[in-house]
Every structure is written in C-alpha cells, then in structure tokens.
Motif scaffolding. Structure first.
Motif, PDB file in Angstrom:
ATOM      1  N   VAL A   1      -0.739  25.096  -1.100  1.00  0.00           N
ATOM      2  CA  VAL A   1      -1.623  25.572  -2.018  1.00  0.00           C
ATOM      3  C   VAL A   1      -0.960  26.745  -2.776  1.00  0.00           C
ATOM      4  CG1 VAL A   1      -3.894  26.989  -2.391  1.00  0.00           C
ATOM      5  CG2 VAL A   1      -3.830  24.905  -0.964  1.00  0.00           C
ATOM      6  N   GLU A   2      -0.258  27.604  -1.925  1.00  0.00           N
ATOM      7  CA  GLU A   2       0.096  28.839  -2.788  1.00  0.00           C
ATOM      8  C   GLU A   2       1.372  28.396  -3.632  1.00  0.00           C
ATOM      9  OE1 GLU A   2       0.901  31.336   0.644  1.00  0.00           O
ATOM     10  OE2 GLU A   2      -1.452  32.166   0.688  1.00  0.00           O
ATOM     11  N   THR A   3       2.158  27.177  -3.430  1.00  0.00           N
ATOM     12  CA  THR A   3       3.213  26.880  -4.050  1.00  0.00           C
ATOM     13  C   THR A   3       2.800  26.004  -5.019  1.00  0.00           C
ATOM     14  OG1 THR A   3       3.531  24.972  -2.407  1.00  0.00           O
ATOM     15  CG2 THR A   3       4.769  27.298  -2.193  1.00  0.00           C
ATOM     16  N   LYS A   4       1.611  25.801  -5.422  1.00  0.00           N
ATOM     17  CA  LYS A   4       0.732  24.956  -6.284  1.00  0.00           C
ATOM     18  C   LYS A   4       1.192  23.568  -6.346  1.00  0.00           C
ATOM     19  CE  LYS A   4       0.538  29.083  -9.221  1.00  0.00           C
ATOM     20  NZ  LYS A   4      -0.546  29.317  -8.899  1.00  0.00           N
ATOM     21  N   VAL A   5       1.294  23.044  -5.204  1.00  0.00           N
ATOM     22  CA  VAL A   5       1.937  21.566  -4.974  1.00  0.00           C
ATOM     23  C   VAL A   5       0.327  20.898  -4.941  1.00  0.00           C
ATOM     24  CG1 VAL A   5       2.613  19.718  -3.514  1.00  0.00           C
ATOM     25  CG2 VAL A   5       4.031  21.781  -4.004  1.00  0.00           C
ATOM     26  N   ILE A   6      -0.565  21.486  -4.319  1.00  0.00           N
ATOM     27  CA  ILE A   6      -1.796  21.088  -4.022  1.00  0.00           C
ATOM     28  C   ILE A   6      -2.869  22.190  -4.581  1.00  0.00           C
ATOM     29  CG2 ILE A   6      -1.527  19.401  -2.347  1.00  0.00           C
ATOM     30  CD1 ILE A   6      -2.719  21.162  -0.304  1.00  0.00           C
ATOM     31  N   SER A   7      -4.142  21.733  -4.861  1.00  0.00           N
ATOM     32  CA  SER A   7      -5.071  22.948  -5.372  1.00  0.00           C
ATOM     33  C   SER A   7      -6.287  22.782  -4.658  1.00  0.00           C
ATOM     34  CB  SER A   7      -5.108  22.691  -6.921  1.00  0.00           C
ATOM     35  OG  SER A   7      -5.818  21.536  -7.266  1.00  0.00           O
ATOM     36  N   GLU A   8      -7.122  23.970  -4.472  1.00  0.00           N
ATOM     37  CA  GLU A   8      -8.113  24.099  -3.911  1.00  0.00           C
ATOM     38  C   GLU A   8      -9.518  23.580  -4.766  1.00  0.00           C
ATOM     39  OE1 GLU A   8      -8.569  27.548  -0.857  1.00  0.00           O
ATOM     40  OE2 GLU A   8      -7.803  28.298  -2.686  1.00  0.00           O
ATOM     41  N   PRO A   9     -10.548  23.099  -4.349  1.00  0.00           N
ATOM     42  CA  PRO A   9     -11.675  22.818  -5.057  1.00  0.00           C
ATOM     43  C   PRO A   9     -12.155  24.053  -5.609  1.00  0.00           C
ATOM     44  CG  PRO A   9     -11.807  21.691  -2.892  1.00  0.00           C
ATOM     45  CD  PRO A   9     -10.538  22.825  -2.721  1.00  0.00           C
TER      46      PRO A   9
ATOM     47  N   SER B   1       1.055  -1.124   0.095  1.00  0.00           N
ATOM     48  CA  SER B   1      -0.002   0.006  -0.108  1.00  0.00           C
ATOM     49  C   SER B   1       0.925   1.238  -0.168  1.00  0.00           C
ATOM     50  CB  SER B   1      -0.921  -0.022   1.407  1.00  0.00           C
ATOM     51  OG  SER B   1      -1.685   1.226   1.420  1.00  0.00           O
ATOM     52  N   ILE B   2       0.810   2.070  -1.148  1.00  0.00           N
ATOM     53  CA  ILE B   2       1.618   2.915  -1.379  1.00  0.00           C
ATOM     54  C   ILE B   2       0.959   4.331  -1.593  1.00  0.00           C
ATOM     55  CG2 ILE B   2       4.016   1.966  -1.407  1.00  0.00           C
ATOM     56  CD1 ILE B   2       3.705   2.230  -4.479  1.00  0.00           C
ATOM     57  N   PHE B   3       1.670   5.523  -1.809  1.00  0.00           N
ATOM     58  CA  PHE B   3       1.274   6.774  -2.664  1.00  0.00           C
ATOM     59  C   PHE B   3       2.175   7.394  -3.265  1.00  0.00           C
ATOM     60  CE2 PHE B   3       1.637   7.667   1.812  1.00  0.00           C
ATOM     61  CZ  PHE B   3       2.168   9.024   1.638  1.00  0.00           C
ATOM     62  N   ALA B   4       2.025   8.411  -4.065  1.00  0.00           N
ATOM     63  CA  ALA B   4       2.918   9.055  -4.685  1.00  0.00           C
ATOM     64  C   ALA B   4       3.147  10.442  -4.074  1.00  0.00           C
ATOM     65  CB  ALA B   4       2.718   9.233  -6.313  1.00  0.00           C
ATOM     66  N   ILE B   5       4.412  10.868  -4.487  1.00  0.00           N
ATOM     67  CA  ILE B   5       4.842  12.077  -3.924  1.00  0.00           C
ATOM     68  C   ILE B   5       5.427  13.042  -4.847  1.00  0.00           C
ATOM     69  CG2 ILE B   5       6.409  13.432  -2.321  1.00  0.00           C
ATOM     70  CD1 ILE B   5       6.182  11.125  -0.322  1.00  0.00           C
ATOM     71  N   PRO B   6       4.859  14.284  -5.253  1.00  0.00           N
ATOM     72  CA  PRO B   6       5.545  15.021  -6.336  1.00  0.00           C
ATOM     73  C   PRO B   6       7.018  15.254  -5.950  1.00  0.00           C
ATOM     74  CG  PRO B   6       3.489  15.865  -5.599  1.00  0.00           C
ATOM     75  CD  PRO B   6       4.013  14.973  -4.627  1.00  0.00           C
ATOM     76  N   CYS B   7       7.916  15.062  -7.382  1.00  0.00           N
ATOM     77  CA  CYS B   7       9.199  15.386  -7.219  1.00  0.00           C
ATOM     78  C   CYS B   7       9.353  16.790  -6.850  1.00  0.00           C
ATOM     79  CB  CYS B   7       9.820  15.189  -8.557  1.00  0.00           C
ATOM     80  SG  CYS B   7       9.641  13.497  -9.013  1.00  0.00           S
ATOM     81  N   ASP B   8       8.678  17.820  -6.904  1.00  0.00           N
ATOM     82  CA  ASP B   8       8.896  19.091  -6.564  1.00  0.00           C
ATOM     83  C   ASP B   8       8.988  19.226  -5.117  1.00  0.00           C
ATOM     84  OD1 ASP B   8       8.853  20.023  -8.947  1.00  0.00           O
ATOM     85  OD2 ASP B   8       7.269  21.550  -8.812  1.00  0.00           O
ATOM     86  N   VAL B   9       8.159  18.356  -4.367  1.00  0.00           N
ATOM     87  CA  VAL B   9       8.448  18.327  -2.661  1.00  0.00           C
ATOM     88  C   VAL B   9       9.836  18.304  -2.497  1.00  0.00           C
ATOM     89  CG1 VAL B   9       7.802  17.006  -0.577  1.00  0.00           C
ATOM     90  CG2 VAL B   9       6.200  17.500  -2.537  1.00  0.00           C
ATOM     91  N   VAL B  10      10.600  17.238  -2.994  1.00  0.00           N
ATOM     92  CA  VAL B  10      11.885  17.125  -2.688  1.00  0.00           C
ATOM     93  C   VAL B  10      12.869  18.340  -3.479  1.00  0.00           C
ATOM     94  CG1 VAL B  10      13.982  15.590  -2.820  1.00  0.00           C
ATOM     95  CG2 VAL B  10      11.481  14.809  -2.061  1.00  0.00           C
ATOM     96  N   ASP B  11      12.383  18.758  -4.699  1.00  0.00           N
ATOM     97  CA  ASP B  11      13.396  19.239  -5.515  1.00  0.00           C
ATOM     98  C   ASP B  11      13.399  20.831  -4.990  1.00  0.00           C
ATOM     99  OD1 ASP B  11      14.162  17.080  -6.960  1.00  0.00           O
ATOM    100  OD2 ASP B  11      12.689  17.430  -8.478  1.00  0.00           O
ATOM    101  N   LYS B  12      12.228  21.326  -4.794  1.00  0.00           N
ATOM    102  CA  LYS B  12      11.984  22.722  -4.365  1.00  0.00           C
ATOM    103  C   LYS B  12      11.877  23.216  -2.833  1.00  0.00           C
ATOM    104  CE  LYS B  12      10.310  23.671  -9.093  1.00  0.00           C
ATOM    105  NZ  LYS B  12       9.224  24.313  -9.869  1.00  0.00           N
ATOM    106  N   HIS B  13      11.219  22.136  -2.286  1.00  0.00           N
ATOM    107  CA  HIS B  13      10.549  22.434  -0.933  1.00  0.00           C
ATOM    108  C   HIS B  13      10.942  21.638   0.225  1.00  0.00           C
ATOM    109  CE1 HIS B  13       7.455  24.830  -3.063  1.00  0.00           C
ATOM    110  NE2 HIS B  13       7.412  23.914  -3.718  1.00  0.00           N
ATOM    111  N   ILE B  14      12.028  20.740  -0.017  1.00  0.00           N
ATOM    112  CA  ILE B  14      12.340  20.042   1.224  1.00  0.00           C
ATOM    113  C   ILE B  14      13.280  20.641   2.260  1.00  0.00           C
ATOM    114  CG2 ILE B  14      14.818  19.305   0.264  1.00  0.00           C
ATOM    115  CD1 ILE B  14      12.098  17.090   2.163  1.00  0.00           C
ATOM    116  N   LYS B  15      13.843  22.092   1.916  1.00  0.00           N
ATOM    117  CA  LYS B  15      14.807  22.892   2.645  1.00  0.00           C
ATOM    118  C   LYS B  15      13.940  24.028   2.957  1.00  0.00           C
ATOM    119  CE  LYS B  15      19.316  22.403   0.379  1.00  0.00           C
ATOM    120  NZ  LYS B  15      20.531  22.844  -0.205  1.00  0.00           N
ATOM    121  N   LEU B  16      12.841  24.197   2.452  1.00  0.00           N
ATOM    122  CA  LEU B  16      11.766  25.417   2.657  1.00  0.00           C
ATOM    123  C   LEU B  16      10.952  25.138   3.694  1.00  0.00           C
ATOM    124  CD1 LEU B  16      11.900  27.340  -0.617  1.00  0.00           C
ATOM    125  CD2 LEU B  16      13.502  27.730   1.223  1.00  0.00           C
ATOM    126  N   ALA B  17      10.173  23.964   3.433  1.00  0.00           N
ATOM    127  CA  ALA B  17       9.188  23.520   4.173  1.00  0.00           C
ATOM    128  C   ALA B  17       9.580  22.952   5.672  1.00  0.00           C
ATOM    129  CB  ALA B  17       8.512  22.341   3.523  1.00  0.00           C
TER     130      ALA B  17
END
Length: 328
Positions: A71-79, A12-28
């Motif tokens: 939301v503001e970094t566009k990794v997820i979006s609002e309905p 049982s697995i789920f995907a994580i966008p590459c941007d999370v690691v490439d752009k946000h791992i240091k900032l988040a």
C-alpha cells in the motif's frame, strides 16, 4: 534436456505490475511477495487477512505488515472507506494530542525504544544503505530462512535505535543459532541487553561471547554431574554454576556430593541450600572428599563440645539450686 510449456495451466492467468520486478524484487521479502501474488490472484474479491494467513501458513501480523508495504509503495491501494476511516482515526488522534498538550496536568511519556518502522521505511533504508542491505542478506544466511517484514524491522531497530553495529548484530545472531535459539525474540532481547551494556564493538562482543560460552559450558557440565534433565537455567543457576566450576574449581565429586546431601536433607533440589554447602566447603578449603569428611568431623566435634558445655552449665545450676535452697 527438452522442455515444453504446459498450456493447460495458462488457461487461467493474472497480471503482475512491472514495478514489482523493476523496483521491488530486491527489496521485498518472501512473505511480502507471497501476499502480493495471493492478492493479485484474487483481485476484485474480498479477501480477509485471516484467509490469506491460513492459505499461506503465515502469522496475521506478518500478512498485515506485508500488505502495508504494498500500500505504501502504491502497488496496491486501500478502499476509499478504509482511507476515510484511517483519516478519521488520524484526525481523532490529532485532537487527542492537542487536548493532552492543553491539559493543566500532563504526564510526559518517554518510550523506551523508538516505534517499530513500517515495511516501506525498512525498504528505503535497505535501498539507500549498503550496510543495512548486507545485514538483511546475511541474516537470512545465518538463520537459513527468509526473514519476515517484522524480522527486518527488528534488525533495523537494533541498528538505528539501539546503536549496535551490523557486525555486532550478526555476531549475536550467530551465537543465538549456535545455542539453538534462532528465534527473533531471543535475538532481540539479547541485543537490547548488549546495547545497554555498551557492547558496541567486535572486540567487546568477542569477550562477551567468551563469558557466555563459559556460563553455558558450566551449566551443561553441572547438569551432567548431578544428573538433572537438560533445560535453560535461571539467572541465579547460571551464576552459581559459573562460580562453582569456573571460579572456585569445585570438583565433580564434590558437586555431586553437595547435590546428594541437598536431596537427602530437603527431599528436592534447592539451589540456595546446595550453594550454602559448597560455600562452606570452599571457605574451609575443602577440595577433596577426605577433606570434606574431615570438615564434617570437626563440625560435629565442635557441636558436641558446645552441647556438652551447655549441659555442664545446666547441671551446675541445678546443683547450686539444691545446695542453697533444698534444705531451707
């Protein structure tokens, strides 16, 4: 060490966008990453803020703040319905603003502080400023915990809005931790006070910390001398303890005597009454118990003379009355 992959959990697995690691791992921050992982795990399901907060043992405001970052970094979006609601609210706010401007009588509201920055803005400042990045990293070291998005926003405001240098902010945090008050509300309140006092250099900060330490040590010593339970003093108690101990150099023996007299007379500890006793002794130059007893004796003698004088005047008047009017 021989390691093997537990294939059971990979069913049982789920995907994580590459941007999370490439752009946000240091900032988040840790909170933002936790919230994102939880949302990705339950992608496609209607997960409330309350449920996320309970599952992660977080405050709901921190959860909302973390969600807003993604939301503001566009990794997820609002309905779409949420977007439309937000757009409608923005339009209504704009209309209200225009109506206020057009009003004949307008009240100008000037906020005391700038609006708290959102997570996306904090992330941009961290990314563009090595100084801000250093502040956030050192804050986590000083507090011995990851800082939340709200904590990051507070620290950024102290720098950008209140004008405190990074070094001074870190000194405030270190002092707060040293006295056992490492919560961000205490740190923010103290920092705003320093900014208002224009304590904006390391040299000024060092002098201020010496003063605060003197106050703290004076109150701690007073607690021990008079035997009261440890607690945070009021501003007046802080000032009085510093004056008695650091400025006037009142001895432990006299402080205890003043406290005992306050209790014996009033039945409880009253700062103003105790302060009055000590002020009288200090004004009379009494520094030892023998001098205090001598001051008591002189005071009692003075009262006795005044009372006797009043009695003499009263007696004279009675005698005069009897002599002049009694036998008319």
């Amino acid at each position: 060490m021989n390691l093997s992959v537990n294939l059971g959990c990979w069913n049982s697995i789920f995907a994580i966008p590459c941007d999370v690691v490439d752009k946000h791992i240091k900032l988040a921050g840790a909170a933002q990453l936790k919230v994102l992982l939880f949302m990705l795990r339950y992608a496609g399901q209607n997960i409330s803020v309350n449920k996320i907060a309970k599952a992660l043992a977080m405050d709901e405001l921190d959860v909302k703040d973390s969600m807003r970052y993604w939301v503001e970094t566009k990794v997820i979006s609002e309905p779409e319905d949420k977007k439309e609601a937000n757009d409608g609210e923005a339009a209504q706010n704009d209309a209200n603003e225009e109506a206020e401007k057009a009003s004949v009588v307008a009240v100008k509201r000037v906020p005391l502080r700038a609006q708290r920055p959102d997570s996306a803005f904090v992330a941009r400042r961290i990314n563009e400023s090595s100084e801000i990045s250093f502040l956030m990293q050192e804050a986590q070291v000083i507090l011995s915990r990851p800082i939340s998005g709200g904590d990051s926003a507070t620290l950024l405001m102290l720098h950008d809005s209140d004008g405190l240098p990074v070094d001074v902010i870190l000194m405030i945090m270190q002092y707060a931790v040293s006295v056992g008050k490492c919560n961000m509300r205490y740190i923010e309140k103290m920092a705003i006070s320093w900014a208002q006092e224009e304590i904006d250099t390391v040299e000024k900060a060092e002098k201020k910390i010496i003063v605060l330490e003197n106050y703290r040590k004076a109150w701690t010593l007073l607690e021990k001398i008079i035997g009261i339970e440890h607690r945070s003093p009021s501003a007046k108690e802080d000032e009085a303890a510093n004056r008695w101990i650091n400025e006037w150099k009142i001895s432990d023996e006299l402080l205890k005597e003043a406290y005992d007299r306050c209790i014996n007379t009033k039945g409880r500890y009253i700062l103003s009454y105790m302060d009055g006793i000590i002020k009288r002794w200090y004004g009379a130059g009494a520094k030892t118990m023998s001098q205090v007893f001598e001051e008591d004796r002189q005071k009692k003698s003075s009262r006795h003379r005044a009372l006797k004088k009043n009695n003499d005047v009263t007696s004279y008047n009675i005698d005069e009355y009897e002599r002049n009017y009694m036998y008319i």
